[in-house]
Scaffold this motif. Structure first.
Motif, short mmCIF file in Angstrom:
data_model
loop_
_atom_site.label_atom_id
_atom_site.label_comp_id
_atom_site.label_asym_id
_atom_site.label_seq_id
_atom_site.Cartn_x
_atom_site.Cartn_y
_atom_site.Cartn_z
N ARG A 261 1.37 4.01 -2.95
CA ARG A 261 1.31 5.41 -2.84
C ARG A 261 2.22 6.27 -3.22
O ARG A 261 2.13 7.45 -3.80
CB ARG A 261 1.06 5.73 -1.13
CG ARG A 261 -0.53 5.25 -0.94
CD ARG A 261 -0.95 5.52 0.82
NE ARG A 261 -2.08 5.22 0.98
CZ ARG A 261 -3.18 5.75 0.92
NH1 ARG A 261 -3.08 7.18 0.50
NH2 ARG A 261 -4.37 5.44 1.28
N GLU B 60 0.95 -1.11 -0.01
CA GLU B 60 0.01 0.02 -0.14
C GLU B 60 0.80 1.22 0.00
O GLU B 60 0.46 2.17 -0.69
CB GLU B 60 -0.91 -0.06 1.23
CG GLU B 60 -1.87 1.14 1.37
CD GLU B 60 -2.84 1.17 2.42
OE1 GLU B 60 -3.08 2.10 2.98
OE2 GLU B 60 -3.29 -0.01 2.80
N ASP C 80 -8.83 6.89 -3.67
CA ASP C 80 -9.19 5.65 -2.90
C ASP C 80 -10.00 4.56 -3.64
O ASP C 80 -9.79 3.33 -3.19
CB ASP C 80 -10.14 6.33 -1.64
CG ASP C 80 -9.15 7.12 -0.68
OD1 ASP C 80 -8.15 6.96 -1.00
OD2 ASP C 80 -9.97 7.92 0.11
N ARG D 99 -7.53 2.51 -5.18
CA ARG D 99 -6.77 1.81 -4.46
C ARG D 99 -7.14 0.48 -3.77
O ARG D 99 -6.73 -0.58 -3.72
CB ARG D 99 -6.16 2.53 -3.33
CG ARG D 99 -5.40 3.92 -3.51
CD ARG D 99 -4.83 4.56 -2.57
NE ARG D 99 -4.09 5.77 -2.76
CZ ARG D 99 -2.80 6.04 -3.68
NH1 ARG D 99 -2.18 5.03 -3.82
NH2 ARG D 99 -2.68 7.09 -4.07
N ASN E 25 -6.22 -3.12 -4.46
CA ASN E 25 -5.91 -4.23 -3.30
C ASN E 25 -6.82 -5.58 -3.24
O ASN E 25 -6.02 -6.62 -3.15
CB ASN E 25 -6.33 -3.53 -1.89
CG ASN E 25 -6.07 -4.37 -0.70
OD1 ASN E 25 -4.64 -4.52 -0.25
ND2 ASN E 25 -6.93 -4.68 0.01
#
Length: 395
Positions: A133, A129, A141, A144, A148
Motif C-alpha cells: 500500500r 499488505e 482493491d 490487491r 495477495n
C-alpha cells in the motif's frame, strides 16, 4: 543532590537547580509503564545531541542499540573507537538488503495470537499488505486481492503454508520480488480471465523487480550486523520518490521489530529518528504498526525512541488517530525548543501548563522539558567536550 534521581541508570543532564538527573528508563512505577521516548525539537535546538547522548548511555549499560538514520548523522559516531558498531546502508548499499518477502517469525508468547492458529505466514501477509500500500498507493482493491492470492501461491511453491514454522529457515529459503514478478508474468499468459489485471500488476512490480528499485528489495536478505550498536543509514532514500521512501522505512521498521522480539530477555533500544518520514496519509497503517510496536515493546525489554522536528505531521487529520498515540504512548517525552503551531499542538497533546509551555517556547538551546510519567523536570544537557566529540560532527 537532585530533584530527579532514580538511584540507578545514567546521567541525563542537570535540573534547574544544578542537581544531577539520574534516569533509569527501565524502572517501572505507576505512571512509568514503558521505556519508550518521544523527542521533539527543531533544527539546531540540540535534539540530535540529546538523542545520541541517550543512545550512547544505554549502549554503555549493555543495551543493544539500533538507529534508523535518515540524515546520515550517526555514521561517524558508529565507527569510532568507543562504539565499534555496524554502519549499514539500507538504501541499496551492499550488505543492507532486507527482503520484504522474507517471512518473519511472529513472537511466541502467551498473548500472541499466533498460538491460536494464526501462523507466521498469515501475520506476515498483513505486513506485506501495508508494504505494498505504501509502495503502490494507486493500486485498486481488485489488484490487491490478486496480488495477495499470488503471494499465497508463491509461498506454497517454496514450501511455506499457513502452518509452516519458519524460524529455522535460512534467508535463501524465501521467495524474492523477482520470483513474484516471474509468477505474475506466468499468470498474464495462463489466466485469460484476469490477464489484463495481471498485466497491470506486472507493470506495477517492474521497477521493484528489474528497475530502479530492484537494489532495495529484489534479493535475499543480506543485512547481518555483528555488534550491539547498529546504524541503518537511509540517507540516499531522500533522492527517491516518497512512496519508495515510505515503503522502505516501513520494511526496515518491521525488520527492527523482529530484532526486538527475537529474545525477550535482551534489552534493545530502537531509535527511529526523523520518524515523520514514514508517515503517508494514504496509508495510516504504517503508523498503526509503530503504535502497536510501542504498546508491546515493554514485554520484550524493548525501548522505542521516536524523534521528530515537530508534531504537525503526526497530528494531520488523516493520520491523527494513530499519530497522536505514537507520540503520547511514550512514558518519556523530551520536548525541546519549538514555537508556532507545533508549540500549540504540543501544549494540547501533552497537557502542558503555562510554565512548561513557556519553557519550550523560550528557545534555549540544549534545554528541554522532560515528562517522565506524571513528573516533569527541566533538563539542561551539560556534557563534556570528550562526550560531545564521541558523537561525531553529524547533526
Amino acid at each position: 543532590s537532585s530533584g530527579f534521581n532514580d538511584g540507578t541508570g545514567f546521567y541525563l543532564g542537570k535540573d534547574s537547580g544544578g542537581g544531577i538527573i539520574l534516569l533509569d528508563l527501565w524502572k517501572r512505577e505507576k505512571s512509568r509503564t514503558n521505556s519508550n521516548i518521544t523527542i521533539t525539537g527543531g533544527t539546531g535546538t540540540g535534539k540530535s545531541t540529546a538523542t545520541k547522548h541517550i543512545a550512547a548511555s544505554e549502549y554503555a549499560r549493555g543495551t543493544k542499540v539500533i538507529i534508523i538514520d535518515p540524515e546520515g548523522e550517526y555514521k561517524e559516531m558508529c565507527r569510532n573507537e568507543y562504539m565499534e558498531g555496524d554502519w549499514i546502508d539500507v538504501a541499496g548499499g551492499r550488505g543492507g538488503l532486507i527482503n520484504p518477502l522474507q517471512v518473519r517469525p511472529a513472537p511466541r508468547d502467551d498473548d500472541d495470537n499466533s498460538d491460536d492458529g494464526i501462523g507466521d505466514l498469515a501475520i506476515h501477509l498483513k505486513t506485506l499488505e501495508t508494504f505494498f500500500r505504501l509502495y503502490i498507493p494507486t493500486m485498486d482493491d481488485r489488484l490487491r486481492a490478486l496480488l495477495n492470492k499470488s503471494l499465497v501461491e508463491l509461498y506454497a511453491r517454496f514450501g511455506i503454508t499457513w502452518n509452516t514454522d519458519i524460524r529455522a529457515f535460512p534467508n535463501n529459503r524465501f521467495p524474492t520480488i523477482g520470483d513474484l514478478y516471474k509468477l505474475i508474468s506466468e499468470k498474464c499468459v495462463n489466466d485469460r480471465n484476469n490477464s489484463v489485471y495481471y498485466e497491470d500488476l506486472k507493470t506495477y512490480l517492474e521497477s521493484a523487480a528489474n528497475g530502479a528499485d530492484h537494489g532495495l528489495w529484489n534479493g535475499y536478505t543480506t543485512i547481518n550486523p555483528q555488534s550491539s550498536f547498529v546504524v541503518l543509514d537511509t540517507k540516499s532514500l531522500v533522492q527517491m520518490s516518497g512512496a519508495v521512501l515510505a515503503a522502505q522505512y516501513f520494511n526496515i521498521l518491521s525488520w527492527c521489530w523482529e530484532q526486538i522480539t527475537h529474545d525477550r530477555n535482551e534489552r534493545i533500544m530502537l531509535v527511529a529518528d526523523e520518524c515523520w518520514i514514514m508517515i503517508d496519509p494514504r496509508c495510516p497503517q504504517s503508523l498503526e504498526f509503530l503504535k502497536n510496536a510501542e504498546k508491546r515493546a515493554r514485554k520484550y525489554e524493548g525501548s522505542i525512541v521516536v524523534g521528530t522536528q515537530s508534531t504537525n505531521d503526526f497530528l494531520a487529520p488523516e493520520v491523527k488517530f494513530y499519530g497522536q498515540s505514537v507520540l503520547d504512548l511514550q512514558t518519556y517525552k523530551l520536548l525541546i525548543s519549538m514555537d508556532g503551531q507545533s508549540l500549540k499542538e504540543t501544549t494540547a497533546l501533552f497537557d502542558l501548563n503555562y510554565a512548561q509551555s513557556e519553557l519550550i517556547a523560550s528557545g534555549q538551546r540544549g534545554t528541554a522539558l522532560m515528562k517522565a510519567g506524571s513528573r516533569a523536570v527541566k533538563v539542561r544537557f551539560v556534557l563534556s567536550d570528550e562526550r560531545l566529540e564521541m558523537f561525531g560532527k553529524g547533526g
